[in-house]
Write an enzyme that holds these catalytic residues in place. Sequence first.
Site, short mmCIF file in Angstrom:
data_model
loop_
_atom_site.label_atom_id
_atom_site.label_comp_id
_atom_site.label_asym_id
_atom_site.label_seq_id
_atom_site.Cartn_x
_atom_site.Cartn_y
_atom_site.Cartn_z
N ARG A 79 83.78 10.45 3.58
CA ARG A 79 85.05 10.49 4.00
C ARG A 79 84.92 11.57 5.41
O ARG A 79 84.29 12.56 5.14
CB ARG A 79 86.32 10.96 3.19
CG ARG A 79 86.57 9.89 2.04
CD ARG A 79 87.66 10.31 1.35
NE ARG A 79 88.02 9.29 0.31
CZ ARG A 79 88.77 8.25 0.39
NH1 ARG A 79 89.18 8.20 1.41
NH2 ARG A 79 88.68 7.51 -0.83
N HIS A 115 93.28 1.45 0.75
CA HIS A 115 94.63 1.12 1.30
C HIS A 115 94.51 -0.30 2.28
O HIS A 115 95.28 -1.19 2.03
CB HIS A 115 95.06 2.22 2.20
CG HIS A 115 95.72 3.25 1.52
ND1 HIS A 115 95.02 3.86 0.44
CD2 HIS A 115 96.88 3.83 1.59
CE1 HIS A 115 95.81 5.00 0.14
NE2 HIS A 115 96.87 4.98 0.69
N HIS A 174 89.60 7.98 6.38
CA HIS A 174 88.37 6.87 6.42
C HIS A 174 87.94 6.78 8.13
O HIS A 174 88.53 7.14 8.91
CB HIS A 174 89.15 5.50 6.17
CG HIS A 174 89.42 5.08 4.56
ND1 HIS A 174 88.45 5.15 3.89
CD2 HIS A 174 90.57 5.38 4.02
CE1 HIS A 174 88.88 5.14 2.57
NE2 HIS A 174 90.18 5.07 2.89
#
Length: 355
Positions: A79, A115, A174
């Site tokens: 990340r 997501h 992200h």
Amino acid sequence: MDFLHRNGVLIIQHLQKDYRAYYTFLNFMSNVGDPRNIFFIYFPLCFQFNQTVGTKMIWVAVIGDWLNLIFKWILFGHRPYWWVQETQIYPNHSSPCLEQFPTTCETGPGSPSGHAMGASCVWYVMVTAALSHTVCGMDKFSITLHRLTWSFLWSVFWLIQISVCISRVFIATHFPHQVILGVIGGMLVAEAFEHTPGIQTASLGTYLKTNLFLFLFAVGFYLLLRVLNIDLLWSVPIAKKWCANPDWIHIDTTPFAGLVRNLGVLFGLGFAINSEMFLLSCRGGNNYTLSFRLLCALTSLTILQLYHFLQIPTHEEHLFYVLSFCKSASIPLTVVAFIPYSVHMLMKQSGKKSQ
């Protein structure tokens, strides 16, 4: 990968510098893509108005998130908020400064984006369901209307996907390539279930066997890699180390938390659809009336919002997983069985009194 990461950081810096004023909107769009909202918002609305679409949505969301977990374990995606601190590609410790937010510090691996994958899954299901409904009974006069509807719905779909992707990149949780992979993966899973009609008639045994397979495969894969001296929870200590605020670290973002949540929902759906309460509510004459469906949908949304006040203790990890499974299983039981049955009985009683 360093090329993708380095250029991804430049994009994040650009977004955070030039679009900081849109934080409220971007944070909202990040919540739109939150996989948990599939069960608390999208599913209760869809199921009460179209049981076929609602059932498909749960299967797509659960299998999609499970595949997302497996791919995250395989791809070992970093990340941005911790990568800029861990990487050695920047000379003289001149790491770029990325701003963090309350939703930045997710603890699982980053690729592909959960997501983005969840949002593309459910919206693909809803758009294709709406389009298939407009095709029914279509004549030559309505072909133009169908084309306009097709263009509008897919435009909305891509607008939402792009907004969710930008929001996840903006908060530095992200890299751009991770959200792109998520969108593509979600669409592929949803399209696969367009050709899997068997889920609509699945028995309780099928649900239980599927649940058992998903659980055993994930745990077996985890243990196998542990034997090979590969720690699949490698990202958790790194996330805790580089998160700007320890209060932003939440146990429900760990890899196993998502697995338990999804297994609970699928388990609950299997019991609910095969329950006597659901079957009785289906046999009622009110089941197909708009007032019945509206009342069920509004009641479902209201009750499920109360679930947010049920705080699961996080001090004991194993207890958290057990309670999370039970809480998740109760969601489809409430939406599919308890509320339709209760509304059916209330309308039945009021109908008798009016006669």
